[in-house]
Enzyme design. Structure first.
Site, PDB file in Angstrom:
ATOM      1  N   ARG A 159     132.180  93.697   9.084  1.00 22.82           N
ATOM      2  CA  ARG A 159     131.480  93.531  10.346  1.00 22.82           C
ATOM      3  C   ARG A 159     131.548  94.877  11.069  1.00 22.82           C
ATOM      4  O   ARG A 159     132.529  95.616  10.930  1.00 22.82           O
ATOM      5  CB  ARG A 159     132.136  92.449  11.196  1.00 22.82           C
ATOM      6  CG  ARG A 159     132.143  91.061  10.562  1.00 22.82           C
ATOM      7  CD  ARG A 159     132.877  90.062  11.446  1.00 22.82           C
ATOM      8  NE  ARG A 159     132.863  88.720  10.863  1.00 22.82           N
ATOM      9  CZ  ARG A 159     133.811  88.245  10.058  1.00 22.82           C
ATOM     10  NH1 ARG A 159     134.850  89.004   9.754  1.00 22.82           N
ATOM     11  NH2 ARG A 159     133.721  87.021   9.566  1.00 22.82           N
ATOM     12  N   LYS A 183     137.996  87.937  12.068  1.00 29.02           N
ATOM     13  CA  LYS A 183     137.986  86.890  13.084  1.00 29.02           C
ATOM     14  C   LYS A 183     139.200  85.989  12.930  1.00 29.02           C
ATOM     15  O   LYS A 183     139.659  85.724  11.827  1.00 29.02           O
ATOM     16  CB  LYS A 183     136.699  86.055  12.958  1.00 29.02           C
ATOM     17  CG  LYS A 183     135.440  86.808  13.370  1.00 29.02           C
ATOM     18  CD  LYS A 183     134.225  85.899  13.327  1.00 29.02           C
ATOM     19  CE  LYS A 183     132.979  86.601  13.836  1.00 29.02           C
ATOM     20  NZ  LYS A 183     131.785  85.734  13.802  1.00 29.02           N
ATOM     21  N   HIS A 255     124.445  94.801  10.823  1.00 29.48           N
ATOM     22  CA  HIS A 255     124.566  93.467  10.231  1.00 29.48           C
ATOM     23  C   HIS A 255     123.644  93.308   9.028  1.00 29.48           C
ATOM     24  O   HIS A 255     123.979  92.601   8.070  1.00 29.48           O
ATOM     25  CB  HIS A 255     124.259  92.403  11.287  1.00 29.48           C
ATOM     26  CG  HIS A 255     124.914  91.084  10.995  1.00 29.48           C
ATOM     27  ND1 HIS A 255     126.285  90.928  10.901  1.00 29.48           N
ATOM     28  CD2 HIS A 255     124.384  89.856  10.754  1.00 29.48           C
ATOM     29  CE1 HIS A 255     126.569  89.667  10.623  1.00 29.48           C
ATOM     30  NE2 HIS A 255     125.442  88.996  10.523  1.00 29.48           N
ATOM     31  N   ARG A 258     125.400  94.631   6.133  1.00 30.60           N
ATOM     32  CA  ARG A 258     126.397  93.647   5.678  1.00 30.60           C
ATOM     33  C   ARG A 258     125.725  92.592   4.802  1.00 30.60           C
ATOM     34  O   ARG A 258     126.245  92.200   3.754  1.00 30.60           O
ATOM     35  CB  ARG A 258     127.072  93.015   6.893  1.00 30.60           C
ATOM     36  CG  ARG A 258     128.090  91.914   6.601  1.00 30.60           C
ATOM     37  CD  ARG A 258     128.819  91.587   7.899  1.00 30.60           C
ATOM     38  NE  ARG A 258     129.353  90.242   7.948  1.00 30.60           N
ATOM     39  CZ  ARG A 258     130.563  89.909   7.505  1.00 30.60           C
ATOM     40  NH1 ARG A 258     131.338  90.803   6.939  1.00 30.60           N
ATOM     41  NH2 ARG A 258     130.987  88.662   7.622  1.00 30.60           N
ATOM     42  N   HIS A 281     134.449  85.055   5.499  1.00 33.62           N
ATOM     43  CA  HIS A 281     133.932  83.782   5.996  1.00 33.62           C
ATOM     44  C   HIS A 281     134.991  82.701   5.797  1.00 33.62           C
ATOM     45  O   HIS A 281     135.473  82.494   4.670  1.00 33.62           O
ATOM     46  CB  HIS A 281     132.658  83.375   5.251  1.00 33.62           C
ATOM     47  CG  HIS A 281     131.470  84.197   5.605  1.00 33.62           C
ATOM     48  ND1 HIS A 281     130.329  84.243   4.830  1.00 33.62           N
ATOM     49  CD2 HIS A 281     131.232  85.000   6.673  1.00 33.62           C
ATOM     50  CE1 HIS A 281     129.443  85.045   5.399  1.00 33.62           C
ATOM     51  NE2 HIS A 281     129.969  85.510   6.510  1.00 33.62           N
ATOM     52  N   TYR A 290     123.201  82.831   1.445  1.00 38.20           N
ATOM     53  CA  TYR A 290     122.752  83.759   0.407  1.00 38.20           C
ATOM     54  C   TYR A 290     122.376  83.058  -0.894  1.00 38.20           C
ATOM     55  O   TYR A 290     122.086  83.721  -1.883  1.00 38.20           O
ATOM     56  CB  TYR A 290     123.848  84.789   0.118  1.00 38.20           C
ATOM     57  CG  TYR A 290     124.207  85.627   1.312  1.00 38.20           C
ATOM     58  CD1 TYR A 290     123.356  86.614   1.783  1.00 38.20           C
ATOM     59  CD2 TYR A 290     125.401  85.406   1.999  1.00 38.20           C
ATOM     60  CE1 TYR A 290     123.679  87.370   2.896  1.00 38.20           C
ATOM     61  CE2 TYR A 290     125.730  86.157   3.114  1.00 38.20           C
ATOM     62  CZ  TYR A 290     124.868  87.134   3.554  1.00 38.20           C
ATOM     63  OH  TYR A 290     125.183  87.872   4.655  1.00 38.20           O
TER      64      TYR A 290
END
Length: 311
Positions: A159, A183, A255, A258, A281, A290
């Site tokens: 990110r 995150k 992004h 990414r 994730h 994806y």
């Protein structure tokens, strides 16, 4: 719609206004959706107090048949759910016919993705600019830093917030992978390729020789409030670089790179679970955006290798 159903809807809207503090716009939207639903039921000889699960499902199916988007179907089902939940809670019905109705599935928009060729052109141009002799030391340093950041981003799929805040010691001679705090303060290990490592080390050598930002705790320091390159400034440089190559700036962002990292890995045979780990994730469902890449790859595999594919 019967007078009784109109009264029930009005009672529910009054409760939503008082108990949920629903805005006038929200109440107007609820009213429109519920009037449509009640009218549908009336056409089937039913009302709000005797509608069944099949009636609710038929209402949603009718919306789909009329071409309404899944998001619109889901919004109207939500309004119907709230009404029936209210009728059940208030004792006007002994059951809730929406309890077993599935929410219409909405497809997330596919991410913008640059082709392998476009990414290659972009990175080659940036690396070439970084290698050119420039009299202005600050400009030479900026170019080297941008090249290092771009190489690192595409090599790792970080990110942009993770990229700009990397610690000074994240990449050293011989570093094969970097530890990234993503995150939820969760750490993950992300491999870093030779090209990206070389670009970062070349930049750090120039930075050290310049005497600037000595002692900075960041890998990519800058004169900003945070002490490192900001997300916004990196994004601007990226768009400028794309524009110089004739690639639409609207198509390019950190992004998007990414997304390109993930899509290009999958195109070349990477496992979806591996890509999930690399992207950080928490839920495989996020990575499944994806799967369109996997679908194309699987179709190609069948076409190339199935014994009956040429029949």
């Amino acid at each position: 719609m019967s007078v009784g159903d109109a009264t029930l809807i009005e009672t529910y809207l009054e409760a939503a206004s008082i108990e949920d503090a629903a805005s006038d716009n929200t109440l107007a939207a609820y009213r429109a959706d519920l009037d449509l639903y009640a009218g549908f039921l009336a056409g089937r000889g039913r009302g709000l107090l005797d509608a069944g699960t099949t009636d609710v499902e038929a209402f949603i199916a009718g919306l789909a048949a009329e071409g309404y988007a899944a998001a619109t179907q889901a919004r109207r089902l939500s309004a119907v759910r709230q009404l029936h939940k209210f009728l059940y809670t208030e004792g006007r019905r002994a059951d809730d016919p929406t309890a077993r109705v599935d929410r219409p599935r909405t497809r997330r928009p596919l991410p913008k993705v640059l082709s392998v060729d476009e990414v290659g052109r972009l990175m080659d141009a940036v690396a070439l600019a970084a290698a050119e002799p420039v009299e202005d030391q600050a400009e030479a340093l900026r170019r080297a830093r941008f090249s290092a950041m771009l190489e690192t981003l595409y090599a790792s799929g970080l990110r942009v917030s993770e990229l700009v805040s990397l610690p000074a010691g994240a990449i050293r001679e011989g570093t094969a992978a970097i530890t990234v705090r993503g995150k939820g303060a969760k750490d993950r290990l992300v491999p870093i390729g030779n090209t990206a490592r070389a670009a970062v080390l070349a930049y750090r050598q120039r930075l050290k020789a310049s005497g600037r930002h000595a002692g900075s705790p960041f890998l990519f320091p800058a004169n900003s409030e945070t002490g490192h390159v900001t997300r916004q400034s990196f994004a601007r440089e990226l768009k400028d670089a794309a524009a110089r190559l004739g690639i639409s700036p609207d198509k390019v962002s950190p992004h998007v790179l990414r997304h390109a990292f993930a899509s290009h890995l999958l195109q070349n045979g990477a496992d979806l679970r591996v890509v999930q780990e690399l992207l950080g994730h928490a839920d495989i469902g996020t990575t499944e955006i994806y799967t369109h890449v996997l679908e194309h790859r699987l179709a190609a595999l069948v076409a190339d290798h199935h014994p009956l594919s040429e029949r």
